[in-house]
Scaffold this active site. Sequence first.
Site, mmCIF file in Angstrom:
data_model
loop_
_atom_site.group_PDB
_atom_site.id
_atom_site.type_symbol
_atom_site.label_atom_id
_atom_site.label_comp_id
_atom_site.label_asym_id
_atom_site.label_seq_id
_atom_site.Cartn_x
_atom_site.Cartn_y
_atom_site.Cartn_z
ATOM 1 N N LYS A 44 48.729 56.730 33.246
ATOM 2 C CA LYS A 44 50.347 56.743 34.521
ATOM 3 C C LYS A 44 49.791 56.048 35.273
ATOM 4 O O LYS A 44 48.606 55.268 34.685
ATOM 5 C CB LYS A 44 50.641 57.861 35.054
ATOM 6 C CG LYS A 44 49.977 58.716 35.769
ATOM 7 C CD LYS A 44 49.530 60.182 36.123
ATOM 8 C CE LYS A 44 48.685 60.397 37.075
ATOM 9 N NZ LYS A 44 48.448 62.253 37.519
ATOM 10 N N TYR A 74 40.366 42.473 65.558
ATOM 11 C CA TYR A 74 41.943 42.894 66.162
ATOM 12 C C TYR A 74 41.112 44.626 67.231
ATOM 13 O O TYR A 74 40.295 45.089 66.777
ATOM 14 C CB TYR A 74 43.232 43.462 65.571
ATOM 15 C CG TYR A 74 43.504 42.191 64.242
ATOM 16 C CD1 TYR A 74 44.335 40.914 65.376
ATOM 17 C CD2 TYR A 74 43.370 42.060 63.069
ATOM 18 C CE1 TYR A 74 44.887 40.329 64.366
ATOM 19 C CE2 TYR A 74 43.950 41.237 62.261
ATOM 20 C CZ TYR A 74 44.126 40.122 63.413
ATOM 21 O OH TYR A 74 45.055 39.169 62.189
HETATM 22 C C1 PLP Z 1 47.117 62.837 36.514
HETATM 23 C C2 PLP Z 1 46.933 64.099 35.793
HETATM 24 C C3 PLP Z 1 46.318 64.371 34.832
HETATM 25 C C4 PLP Z 1 45.126 63.509 35.130
HETATM 26 O O1 PLP Z 1 44.440 63.866 36.373
HETATM 27 P P1 PLP Z 1 43.290 63.611 36.313
HETATM 28 O O2 PLP Z 1 42.512 63.942 37.810
HETATM 29 O O3 PLP Z 1 43.263 62.241 36.536
HETATM 30 O O4 PLP Z 1 41.531 63.480 35.347
HETATM 31 C C5 PLP Z 1 46.301 65.535 34.069
HETATM 32 N N1 PLP Z 1 47.034 66.010 33.460
HETATM 33 C C6 PLP Z 1 48.149 66.087 34.544
HETATM 34 C C7 PLP Z 1 49.405 66.958 34.776
HETATM 35 C C8 PLP Z 1 48.669 65.315 35.619
HETATM 36 O O5 PLP Z 1 49.232 65.348 36.749
#
Ligand code: PLP
Length: 365
Positions: free
Chosen positions: A37, A260
Amino acid sequence: MAEPATARLSVDLDALAHNYAVLGREAQGAEVAPMLKSDGYGLGAAPVGKRLWAEGARTFFVARLAEGEALRAALGPTRPCQINVLDGMTPGSAPRLAAAGLTPVLTSLAQIAEASAFATQAGRPLEAILHVDTGMNRQGLTLEEARAVAQSTDRLRGLEIGLVMSHMGSASEPQNPRNAKQLEGFLEVHALFPRARASLSASAGVFLGPDYRFDLVRPGVSLYGGGPEGTPDPRLKAVATLTAPILDLRHLKPGDVVGYGESVRIDHATRAAVAGVGYSDGVIRAARSGGYVWLAGARRPLLAINMDILILDLGDADAQIDEMVEIIGPNALVDDLATAGGTVAYEVLVRLSRRAERVYVGEVQ
Ligand SMILES: *Cc1c(COP(=O)(O)O)cnc(C)c1O
């Protein structure tokens, strides 16, 4: 003449393959289905997906429909695989899911109804995944809804449920009793759908032991080098390395104020290095206090992170203009930068922007 030095994000596909193998060993026979993702956690779902396919991965997850379509197009017909979409069958998405050969992760009774109607109308079975909530209160059917679906003869008409899954809320804390509670809930879910394969764990769950592995695991962050407990894990290699050249060096004396505002006041004689990378390249600004980068063989504290440049405390070390500073990588660990910035490695990775020049190291295949 050599190219001018510039901020560079290098993505090490061999390190990715190493982490995939580490997770595979730990998963002990469960299928490792990489999470791609958000463009493969910001590192490029296409090259990451191709390399993981070459390493043997045949099931992938994305969050959005468009991410699934892009991944299917990138992997192409020569790399057959299952691509699961976590958003599921959102209203009106069925034709596009089907056209791209994407498998929806159904998260509600409404989605189940939509998928069943689509399959019935199409006159052929539709493969789908059921997401059941076991205590995260985020996505998925409630346990009661899952029971009702399992008992009903017509809710799943036309659907082939190949996998039931749930997601854990505290797996990065192995001692948290919430883990065992979610496991207990998931065992009930699995019993409701005995013919489906089962998946509970993401990266952290893979390391919780055999009870949590089931048939398939869905790691994301640890594939990309983030530790399963949110702290650096020496078993994993850094996949993303962000480097930038030193633009300037200057001497500082006690009482000098840097950048800054006046919050960074120097209390010792030192040298500062200015590097050509900033929060516009994705370096989390909040990490300016407590964060470090790697230069001349040691960790150097950050003093400031601006849009285009950051300033670090070089001490009495030797460094030269154009020498490269490592902001994230094998020595400046992504989990450490995240902790300093009050966030998680996931956010540090997905915020890496397109401004830093991107290079891929290792075979894409
Ligand atoms: C993002 C996600 C994962 C992967 O999670 P990680 O902690 O990055 O390994 C797996 N299952 C779902 C449903 C997720 O949303």
